[in-house]
Structures are given as structure tokens and as C-alpha cells.
Design a protein around this motif. Structure first.
Motif, PDB file in Angstrom:
ATOM      1  N   ALA A 192       0.838  -1.192   0.000  1.00  0.00           N
ATOM      2  CA  ALA A 192       0.000   0.000   0.000  1.00  0.00           C
ATOM      3  C   ALA A 192       0.874   1.243   0.000  1.00  0.00           C
ATOM      4  O   ALA A 192       1.836   1.335   0.770  1.00  0.00           O
ATOM      5  CB  ALA A 192      -0.917   0.011   1.222  1.00  0.00           C
ATOM      6  N   THR A 204      -4.321   1.946   7.385  1.00  0.00           N
ATOM      7  CA  THR A 204      -4.302   1.581   5.963  1.00  0.00           C
ATOM      8  C   THR A 204      -5.701   1.542   5.352  1.00  0.00           C
ATOM      9  O   THR A 204      -5.927   0.907   4.322  1.00  0.00           O
ATOM     10  CB  THR A 204      -3.630   0.209   5.782  1.00  0.00           C
ATOM     11  N   SER A 205      -6.653   2.238   5.958  1.00  0.00           N
ATOM     12  CA  SER A 205      -8.039   2.184   5.483  1.00  0.00           C
ATOM     13  C   SER A 205      -8.222   2.898   4.148  1.00  0.00           C
ATOM     14  O   SER A 205      -9.090   2.521   3.356  1.00  0.00           O
ATOM     15  CB  SER A 205      -8.971   2.796   6.529  1.00  0.00           C
ATOM     16  N   LEU A 210      -2.889   0.639  -4.096  1.00  0.00           N
ATOM     17  CA  LEU A 210      -2.724  -0.688  -3.513  1.00  0.00           C
ATOM     18  C   LEU A 210      -2.326  -1.676  -4.610  1.00  0.00           C
ATOM     19  O   LEU A 210      -2.950  -1.732  -5.661  1.00  0.00           O
ATOM     20  CB  LEU A 210      -4.027  -1.143  -2.861  1.00  0.00           C
ATOM     21  N   THR A 231      -1.575  -3.796   3.984  1.00  0.00           N
ATOM     22  CA  THR A 231      -2.903  -3.608   4.579  1.00  0.00           C
ATOM     23  C   THR A 231      -3.360  -4.820   5.379  1.00  0.00           C
ATOM     24  O   THR A 231      -4.409  -4.773   6.024  1.00  0.00           O
ATOM     25  CB  THR A 231      -3.955  -3.308   3.496  1.00  0.00           C
TER      26      THR A 231
END
Length: 316
Positions: A192, A204-205, A210, A231
Motif C-alpha cells: 500500500a 491503511t483504510s 494498492l 494492509t
């Protein structure tokens, strides 16, 4: 009277020689006002950033300010530095403040041996040179290169925590057009691209981009700081995270031959400030050359030691 005149002339000549040959010794207070401690927020780059602002020459002094009994400073080998191994130090200073004279050229490595202080960032690496003269600048690279993140280790939860990827990136030079190659097991990991805030908090939302297909080849398209993590659950907290700084530019940013350009899924379109361009696939390659570590300044009392006995002999 003649003797006094002769003495004055000799003293003038002596100090004239010293003025041409002597450069004052510099005392470097390690960590400045913070001193020699576990860095604030356990920042593993705290002392590296401090050292990058210094120059070190033979004769200079490192002053480690710490509280006796709760801290110490050990000079160790390069291998011991990277592993935080204090078993067989070159020497160990237990009484603070400790003054250490840099009496040879080359690399010096220091760590704190209390508890897990080294792993928490109490570690310093410097390079000492011989002369205060101008240091030739290295010839800048003009062609992009490929860096396999972690080398043989690959992109995994590192056994020693975050320090593994800090060590990997240490002294490497990254320029625009270079490519980072992340090797990992498909469906069990990803890469990520995140902001500094997300990197620091392991949030890491909402990654900038990605990549979930290995090997992920990420093109560095801008200068500045770049942050990467995984993530998957707890990977970032356990040290699977990489921060680098990109400086300068190359003649092009096209992936070298052998790398494809098929895109991997991403959570969001990378903004203009994002470090990632399209990923690719291909075999890992060896990392490129590294920068020299910071250097410093020299003292010169030698001529005084030589000329003083000559002056005394002349007077008698």
C-alpha cells in the motif's frame, strides 16, 4: 633586550605556523538538546537525521549526554549495529557525559545497551574523513535503477521489526525514475502506498494506491518522501513498512526491459502527489549503489608540539 626581541620574533613565527596548520577541534553534542536517550516517540531515524546535519573529521569529539546508571554508550561493529547486538562491544562507556575522540577515518557505530533501547532508536552511525577541504560531489545518476525491497528477505513481516527496512534503505540513493520491486506471496500480502500520517499511525483504510500482485514494481515519479506498508492485519504494526526519500531525476522513467506494465487493482486513483505510477511484473534485480555517509573536520596541534622544543632550544 636583544633576547626579548628574539623571543617576540620567534613567538610570532610560531603562532603564524599554527594559524596555517591548525583547525579547531569540533565537539558534536550527540542529539543536541535531546542528548543520548531513547528518541522521542521511539523514532528510529532520530540520530540518523542528527548525523546527516553534521560533518566529522579526525580529532573531533562526540559528546554523549546521558544519566549514569540509566544509559550507556557502546561502540560496536557494523554487524552488531544493525542487529542491536551489544555482546562484544569495541568499548563501553557507562559514565555520562561520555567524550569519545574520533581518532581514525571510516565508519563508527554506537548503540545503547540498556533494555531494548537500541531497537527503540538509540543508535548512531557516522563516517569520519581526514580533511576539512571540499568533498567532491558524487556524479549524479542519470539512468533509473531497480531496488528489490529487503533484498533476499523480500516484503514480509521482518524478524527484527521495522529496523530491518530502515537498515535496507540506509545510505541508498533513490532518484526519480527508479523502481522499487516488492516480492511477496500473492493472496497473503500486498503493498500500500500511504501518506506519512497513515504510515506513522499504521492506518491503511484509505491507501493512495494498492498493489496485490507480486512482484509489484512501483515507479518513483517524484522527489520527496515516499511511504509503503501492507494492509493485512497487524503487518504494519509488526514492522512491515518502508519510508524512503527520492532526490534528483533521471533521463527517463520507463521500466527497464523485462518488466511488464499490467496494472494491479488499487483502492484509489493515486493523486498527483503520490509516489506511485503503474505497477508491473518481473524478476527482482540487485539494488543500486549507495550514498556515502556524512563526514567532518580535523584538528592540528602537531606543529605546535614540533616547534615548541625548537623554540626552547633556540632561546638557550
Amino acid at each position: 633586550m636583544a633576547r626579548m626581541i628574539r623571543l617576540a620574533i620567534l613567538a610570532f613565527a610560531l603562532f603564524g605556523a599554527l594559524a596555517q596548520t591548525t583547525v579547531a577541534v569540533t565537539t558534536h553534542v550527540v542529539g543536541d538538546s535531546t542528548g543520548w536517550v531513547v528518541p522521542p516517540s521511539d523514532d528510529p531515524l532520530f540520530y540518523a537525521v542528527w548525523a546527516a546535519k553534521q560533518t566529522f573529521f579526525i580529532g573531533d569529539i562526540l559528546l554523549f549526554n546521558f544519566t549514569t546508571g540509566s544509559q550507556d554508550v557502546a561502540r560496536v561493529s557494523k554487524e552488531a549495529f544493525f542487529l542491536c547486538n551489544s555482546t562484544n562491544p569495541i568499548f563501553l562507556e557507562k559514565t555520562g557525559p561520555a567524550k569519545i575522540t574520533l581518532n581514525s577515518t571510516g565508519e563508527f557505530y554506537f548503540i545503547g545497551t540498556f533494555d531494548n533501547n537500541c531497537f527503540k532508536g538509540q543508535r548512531l552511525a557516522i563516517n569520519v574523513t581526514t580533511s576539512p577541504g571540499p568533498t567532491p560531489s558524487p556524479t549524479p545518476r542519470t539512468k533509473p535503477e531497480n531496488f528489490t525491497v529487503g533484498d533476499e528477505l523480500g516484503w514480509v513481516v521482518p524478524p527484527l521489526g521495522e529496523i530491518a527496512y530502515i537498515t535496507w534503505a540506509y545510505n541508498k540513493t533513490f532518484i526519480v525514475g527508479d523502481h522499487l520491486v516488492f516480492n511477496f506471496h500473492n493472496k497473503t500480502d500486498d503493498v500500500a502506498v500511504v501518506s506519512k500520517e497513515a504510515y506513522d499511525s499504521c492506518n491503511t483504510s484509505t491507501p493512495m494506491a494498492l498493489y496485490n500482485s507480486s512482484p509489484a514494481v512501483i515507479n518513483l515519479t517524484r522527489t520527496g518522501e515516499h511511504y509503503f506498508t501492507s494492509t493485512y492485519d497487524y503487518r504494519c504494526d509488526l514492522g512491515q513498512k518502508l519510508a524512503i526519500n527520492v532526490t534528483g531525476s533521471s533521463t527517463g522513467s520507463t521500466p527497464p526491459s523485462g518488466y511488464g506494465s499490467s496494472p494491479s487493482p488499487s483502492t484509489a486513483k493515486p493523486p498527483a502527489s503520490s509516489q506511485a505510477s503503474g505497477p508491473g511484473t518481473g524478476s527482482p534485480v540487485a539494488p543500486g549503489p549507495s550514498n556515502a555517509a556524512p563526514n567532518s573536520r580535523i584538528s592540528g596541534g602537531y606543529m605546535f608540539i614540533v616547534l615548541l622544543p625548537m623554540a626552547m632550544g633556540f632561546l638557550h
